[in-house]
Design an enzyme around this catalytic site. Structure first.
Site, short mmCIF file in Angstrom:
data_model
loop_
_atom_site.label_atom_id
_atom_site.label_comp_id
_atom_site.label_asym_id
_atom_site.label_seq_id
_atom_site.Cartn_x
_atom_site.Cartn_y
_atom_site.Cartn_z
N LYS A 172 -63.07 -17.79 -12.66
CA LYS A 172 -62.96 -16.93 -13.84
C LYS A 172 -63.62 -15.59 -13.47
O LYS A 172 -64.83 -15.45 -13.51
CB LYS A 172 -63.70 -17.58 -15.02
CG LYS A 172 -63.20 -17.22 -16.39
CD LYS A 172 -63.29 -15.78 -16.76
CE LYS A 172 -64.66 -15.32 -17.14
NZ LYS A 172 -64.72 -13.83 -17.31
N GLU A 247 -76.91 -16.57 -9.41
CA GLU A 247 -77.38 -15.34 -8.76
C GLU A 247 -77.38 -14.26 -9.84
O GLU A 247 -76.31 -13.91 -10.36
CB GLU A 247 -76.43 -14.93 -7.61
CG GLU A 247 -76.40 -15.91 -6.46
CD GLU A 247 -77.72 -16.07 -5.74
OE1 GLU A 247 -78.61 -15.21 -5.89
OE2 GLU A 247 -77.86 -17.08 -5.04
N CYS A 281 -76.69 -5.49 -7.72
CA CYS A 281 -77.83 -6.34 -8.05
C CYS A 281 -79.01 -5.99 -7.15
O CYS A 281 -80.15 -6.19 -7.50
CB CYS A 281 -77.46 -7.80 -7.92
SG CYS A 281 -76.65 -8.15 -6.37
N GLU A 382 -83.96 -4.56 -15.76
CA GLU A 382 -82.80 -4.09 -15.00
C GLU A 382 -81.99 -3.10 -15.84
O GLU A 382 -81.57 -3.42 -16.96
CB GLU A 382 -81.91 -5.29 -14.61
CG GLU A 382 -80.78 -4.90 -13.69
CD GLU A 382 -79.86 -6.07 -13.32
OE1 GLU A 382 -79.40 -6.78 -14.22
OE2 GLU A 382 -79.60 -6.24 -12.12
P1 NAD Z 1 -72.27 -10.77 -17.14
O1 NAD Z 1 -73.32 -11.81 -17.09
O2 NAD Z 1 -72.04 -10.07 -18.41
O3 NAD Z 1 -70.85 -11.42 -16.73
C1 NAD Z 1 -70.68 -12.14 -15.54
C2 NAD Z 1 -69.53 -13.11 -15.70
O4 NAD Z 1 -69.90 -14.10 -16.66
C3 NAD Z 1 -68.23 -12.47 -16.21
O5 NAD Z 1 -67.13 -13.08 -15.59
C4 NAD Z 1 -68.27 -12.82 -17.69
O6 NAD Z 1 -66.98 -12.83 -18.29
C5 NAD Z 1 -68.88 -14.21 -17.66
N1 NAD Z 1 -69.50 -14.65 -18.91
C6 NAD Z 1 -70.04 -13.87 -19.89
N2 NAD Z 1 -70.50 -14.66 -20.90
C7 NAD Z 1 -70.25 -15.94 -20.53
C8 NAD Z 1 -70.52 -17.21 -21.14
N3 NAD Z 1 -71.12 -17.30 -22.33
N4 NAD Z 1 -70.14 -18.33 -20.49
C9 NAD Z 1 -69.56 -18.26 -19.26
N5 NAD Z 1 -69.27 -17.09 -18.65
C10 NAD Z 1 -69.62 -15.94 -19.27
O7 NAD Z 1 -72.58 -9.76 -15.95
P2 NAD Z 1 -71.83 -8.40 -15.55
O8 NAD Z 1 -72.17 -7.35 -16.55
O9 NAD Z 1 -70.39 -8.70 -15.28
O10 NAD Z 1 -72.52 -8.08 -14.14
C11 NAD Z 1 -73.73 -7.42 -13.98
C12 NAD Z 1 -74.86 -8.39 -13.69
O11 NAD Z 1 -74.57 -9.16 -12.53
C13 NAD Z 1 -76.17 -7.68 -13.37
O12 NAD Z 1 -77.22 -8.32 -14.03
C14 NAD Z 1 -76.31 -7.85 -11.85
O13 NAD Z 1 -77.62 -7.78 -11.37
C15 NAD Z 1 -75.71 -9.20 -11.68
N6 NAD Z 1 -75.31 -9.40 -10.27
C16 NAD Z 1 -76.07 -10.26 -9.51
C17 NAD Z 1 -75.74 -10.44 -8.17
C18 NAD Z 1 -76.54 -11.39 -7.30
O14 NAD Z 1 -76.01 -11.89 -6.32
N7 NAD Z 1 -77.80 -11.66 -7.61
C19 NAD Z 1 -74.66 -9.78 -7.60
C20 NAD Z 1 -73.92 -8.90 -8.42
C21 NAD Z 1 -74.26 -8.74 -9.76
#
Ligand code: NAD
Length: 493
Positions: A172, A247, A281, A382
């Site tokens: 997804k 992550e 990230c 963040e």
């Molecule tokens: P997000 O958490 O909003 O979304 C991530 C994914 O989760 C998306 O596909 C989203 O549709 C899905 N999602 C959202 N709500 C959900 C739920 N209730 N149940 C299941 N899935 C759900 O994050 P974002 O805004 O897309 O990305 C930014 C974040 O990602 C930042 O916090 C960044 O630090 C983190 N990030 C971490 C890493 C790492 O490896 N540590 C790498 C890249 C990004």
């Protein structure tokens, strides 16, 4: 352009018929649409994956790996085309988009090599005429949920090890960036992966992502994204006793000691703070500088920021692209206002860009705060945008304490020419990744990627460590003595 679901080797609109617009963050234009799936679509994908996985697990691992070699070659052939599409859907500058596709290529060839390793252990048994070993076995159907900031690389970190280990995948992706997912699915099909082994279901987080997490036939979830969502997923997986790899966010720092090469430190800070408009990230969002070199570092950083060209990432001369959407712009701006209220001094930036050239996209000026203290929220939370905070310290010990004082633990960096400082930092910085004389970004795919404390839950993406998420250990004992031998009892003592 359309990004439909890829289920059992076929492209399918969402069963509800609903779709969402996909926007180019550089200019606000609608570039296509993606399926807005429901639990029914997730269920169809999981059924297909479950059926396909049984056969896929029986294919010898070196043969499974051959598909990944072909995937790597196709990614390589299409690198430029994919990079341009990536920039259009996500906004990062074209040079970085090429780098991201390259990560996928590297991951494909690296993980394909694992098809001839997937090592377990053989070990002596404590009993006579008995053989003992441990082997990796696939978990089954792997649920992958990813963010928009690395729309293809993160999926390759997760799906390639999952697939070479004999699992099937339901992915997804983030709704903002569905086209990289569409391209990767097409490449898998072209590379000869049997239908049903790799499936993509687009949709919003709570509906489609939520259904994947809750599905009873998905025993493992690999998630990358925000802490709020990661925590919710972990809670659900805890209740359902599922394996879950998280992550999440970071609050990464570059430490600059008084003996550092300041030219190099400035290059490292600018690249890791403002590359991808700070939406990594591992982005540097704190600079912890020795008080003796603070004024000089600030002067040089200011000079460097003024040279950054901002605009549409498809323009090769642009160094900083847009942020992902209006909501992200507003969040960044709220943090900047908060920083001012908290008493930090704004050195440069601190506003969105609204001139004609930027009016329709989502641009924020590269921003530097100084005189920031460790307790301020801009130094702890963040922001995920082009905003960096300078904190000053009087010693290495203090620098390490400030670095370690946040809830996150992803990446940290130190600039110094003193070998004693280097080894102390390598030992005492508490992040999952540490750089010496380089910025906080730039992970290579054959090393484990992930963080400590609030960044993760002990698992790692990438490297051989990723296999631990997608396999279970099976310990096997073969007794060829022809009689009952009882461990711990019949050892002859
Ligand atoms: P997000 O958490 O909003 O979304 C991530 C994914 O989760 C998306 O596909 C989203 O549709 C899905 N999602 C959202 N709500 C959900 C739920 N209730 N149940 C299941 N899935 C759900 O994050 P974002 O805004 O897309 O990305 C930014 C974040 O990602 C930042 O916090 C960044 O630090 C983190 N990030 C971490 C890493 C790492 O490896 N540590 C790498 C890249 C990004």
């Amino acid at each position: 352009m359309k990004a439909w679901n890829f289920i059992d080797g076929e492209w399918k609109a969402a069963s509800s018929g609903q779709r969402a617009s996909v926007i180019n963050p550089a200019n606000g234009e609608v570039i296509g649409e993606a399926a807005l799936s429901t639990a029914a679509d997730i269920d169809a994908a999981v059924k297909a994956a479950k059926a396909a996985q049984k056969q896929w697990a029986l294919v010898p691992a070196p043969k499974r790996a051959e598909v990944l070699y072909r995937v790597g070659s196709l990614l390589k052939e299409r690198k430029e085309q994919l990079a341009r599409l990536l920039t259009m859907e996500m906004g990062k500058v074209i040079e970085e988009a090429r780098g991201e596709v390259q990560e996928g290529i590297d991951m494909a060839f690296y993980m394909a090599g694992e098809g001839r390793r997937l090592f377990g252990d053989t070990t002596p048994s404590e009993l006579k005429d008995k053989f003992a070993m441990s082997v990796r076995v696939p978990v089954g159907v792997v649920g992958i949920i990813t963010p928009w900031n690395f729309p293809i690389a993160i999926a390759t970190w997760k799906s390639f090890p999952a697939i070479v280990a004999g699992n099937a995948v339901v992915w997804k992706p983030a709704l903002e960036t569905p086209f990289m997912a569409r391209e990767l699915a097409a490449i898998f099909a072209e590379a000869g992966l049997p239908r049903g082994v790799f499936n993509v279901v687009h949709g919003d987080g709570p509906t489609a992502g939520g259904a994947l997490v809750e599905h009873p036939d998905v025993p493992v979830i690999s998630f990358t994204g925000s802490n709020d969502v990661g925590r919710q997923i972990a809670e659900k997986c805890g209740r359902l006793l599922k394996k879950v790899s998280l992550e999440m966010g970071g609050k990464n720092a570059v430490i600059v000691m008084d003996d550092a090469d300041l030219t190099l430190a400035v290059d490292g800070i600018i690249w890791s703070a403002f590359g991808t408009s700070g939406q990594r990230c591992t982005a540097c969002s704190r600079v912890i500088v020795h008080e003796r070199v603070k004024p000089e570092l600030e002067r040089r950083l200011l000079e460097a920021v003024k040279t950054l060209t901002i605009g549409n990432g498809l323009d090769e001369t642009v160094k900083v692209g847009p942020v992902i959407h209006e909501e992200a712009l507003q969040k960044i701006d709220r943090y900047v206002r908060l920083g001012v209220e908290e008493g930090a001094k704004l050195l440069i930036g601190g506003h969105r860009l609204r001139d004609d050239a930027y009016a329709r996209g989502f641009y924020y000026a590269p921003t530097i705060f100084t005189d920031v203290t460790p307790s301020m929220r801009i130094a702890r939370e963040e922001i995920f945008g082009p905003v960096v905070s300078i904190l000053s310290v009087g010693s290495l010990e203090e620098a390490i304490a400030v670095n370690n004082s946040v809830d996150y633990g992803l990446s940290s960096a130190i600039f110094t020419r003193d070998v004693n400082n280097v080894f102390r930092a390598m030992r005492d910085l508490d992040t999952g990744i540490v750089y010496v004389n380089a910025g906080t970004t730039g992970a290579e795919i054959h090393l484990p990627f992930g963080g400590t404390k609030g960044t993760g839950n002990g698992h790692r993406d990438s490297g051989v460590a990723a296999l631990d998420v997608f396999t279970e250990w099976r310990s096997i004992y073969v007794d060829f003595s022809g009689k009952l031998q009882r461990a711990q009892i019949d050892t002859g003592d």
